[in-house]
Design a protein around this motif. Sequence first.
Motif, PDB file in Angstrom:
ATOM      1  N   ARG A 254      35.668  63.709  67.703  1.00 14.63           N
ATOM      2  CA  ARG A 254      34.922  64.931  68.016  1.00 14.63           C
ATOM      3  C   ARG A 254      34.698  65.072  69.523  1.00 14.63           C
ATOM      4  N   ASP A 261      34.775  66.316  60.631  1.00 11.88           N
ATOM      5  CA  ASP A 261      33.593  65.606  60.163  1.00 11.88           C
ATOM      6  C   ASP A 261      33.645  65.632  58.640  1.00 11.88           C
ATOM      7  N   VAL A 278      27.852  70.201  64.117  1.00 16.94           N
ATOM      8  CA  VAL A 278      28.716  69.076  64.475  1.00 16.94           C
ATOM      9  C   VAL A 278      29.028  69.177  65.960  1.00 16.94           C
ATOM     10  N   GLU A 296      24.239  63.906  67.876  1.00 15.77           N
ATOM     11  CA  GLU A 296      24.312  63.555  66.449  1.00 15.77           C
ATOM     12  C   GLU A 296      22.996  62.963  65.956  1.00 15.77           C
ATOM     13  N   GLU A 361      31.055  60.097  56.047  1.00 16.06           N
ATOM     14  CA  GLU A 361      31.075  60.142  57.507  1.00 16.06           C
ATOM     15  C   GLU A 361      30.095  59.072  57.985  1.00 16.06           C
TER      16      GLU A 361
END
Lengths: 423, 203
Positions: A254, A261, A278, A296, A361
């Motif tokens: 990413r 994701d 995301v 995150e 994830e």
Amino acid sequence: VSGARTVTYELGTTTVDASGQPTRTPLIVDAEPQAGTDHMLVNIGPQHPATHGVLRLVVELEGEVVVKVIPHVGYLHSGFEKLGEYRTYNQIIPLTDRNDYLAAMSNNVGLALAAEKLMGIEVTERCRVLRVIACEMARITSHLVWAGTTAIDIGAFTVFLWMFQERERVNNLIEAWTGARLTTSLTRVGGLMADIPDGWAAELRGWCERFPKTLDEVEAMLSNNGIWLGRNVDIGILSAEDAISFSLSGPMIRASGVPYDVRKDRPYLGYETYDFEVPIGEKGDCYDRYLVRMDEMRQSTRILLQALDRLPDGPINVADPRVSLPPKSRAMSDMEAMIFHFKQVMEGIAAPVGEAYAAVEGPRGELGYYFVSDGTAKPVRWRIRPPAFINLAALPKMAEGHLLSDLIAINASVDIVMGEVDR
Amino acid sequence: VSTPLSPSVAALRARFGAAVVRAEVSCGDTIVYVAPGSIHEVLAWLKDEPAERYDYLTDLTAVEYRDRERPLELVYQLWSIGRKVALRVKAELPKDGALEVGTVTDLWRGADWMEREVWDMFGIRFAGHPDLRRILMWENYSEGHPLRKDFPLRGRFSRSEQTHRALSDALEKHYSLDELSTDEAARYLPEGMRERLAGGPGA
């Protein structure tokens, strides 16, 4: 510098003296400097704090510039996949704790999802929400370790203390829930090992409300810090094409601008019903990986608060007596419950013939579990799709051409955990 | 509830004919069995064909069944980042044949370590791999390939036998004298090794 003495160091001296002792090449000899002609081989690890575990890197240097990196892994190989073939599905869960030991709860959930997909089991709604909470707590604790250790590698000690203080608070909550701080063994096929204790949800909510302030403080310290920028910006750039070609996942892919994701692209546990973003990087350098992981943690906190809002009452285990152990009081008083208890403990849960791959994830990326069953209670094959192992394979590509000190920053930005790399 | 086969299977059959051996669905995932000789060709087409675009190699591994008659299986887990669909491609390798297929490291650089792990754990060779060495076990590991079913759980040798073998192995073929020549270690070198070391590598 004239008059300076060069240091030559020959690898592979092949002589012994008359007494059988190997002869040593003198480390310092008088000679004229020969700058820029020889490459030097440097061994880093496997016992070195900056390799984040027992990773060994053999580095070929020209001056201070990295020409080639050869990673050596396997020092922590424990044969988890082989061991899994001799265990029932529930008995494998403690092995997953030791796989990625910084985010054991994601591993527990991933294994349960794969086994349930294989057996066609639908878990209860309360269980799904609690598993989301477990996954996001694991992501935050893992990213906290990453941020703390990476800052130490780059020379900022305070961040380590602040991050580990927060991690301690999360670990206390994990301990109150599961009884363990790292090796949680939280899930069971068809449910969970335990429900959350009384008052726990309020504790977690309070922590979620306070935690972003710590992130603000850390970002105020790092995001515009000259040293931090100098050590991270434009270091270890990986293009989107390379990130896909290397099968990277998680913050690594990413940060390179690929919005892959598993929570969004192949939703599990109802992640499609949560409101979160995301974060994506622009350049794919170490600084983007830092920004992505910090964001995150904020997104995970948002998910935690949403999960706490919707946490329904109800059972945590499926009602199927072939899958979930009966309460101990019933097993001791009711004949039928005792038989189910006995069969589950002695035989395990038989899975139908077939195979299933399920991924979560994890903090490091796509953490997949692949089961092949021949109809018995023990899998024929248990494969962990290890994001840290696959991400680490791109380290030479990122580090070559940078300075030796940048190699440390780049290795930190990959966020490896050797338990998972070596399995 | 039966899930239909992925549309990619029909496209593969139209393009490759008999090289597509069979296809099935397990737990909602489509599995395509491909002749091992065509695996590189098929994966390259799946990766680059605009209608398929399986551009991400999620995982590469192998399976051996408890039934000794069944062939080894190579498993390629594919994912399309743009289309958000998965496909599992398998190749069956009979145990009495050559355990070798073409490498896909030229298609995905990430396949490098995955193929090394399959070689290390299952003994399947990948023709054309740039650096096919063991990865999790050490390079002179001599007990075979641990994830094969004929490999006992605790390994082939006892702990003392493993130590004995490790010490009596010709270490100088794998390590330079510098790595072996600390003063402490030199005193404990097994009989004959000093002579071999004196002769240099390959003696």
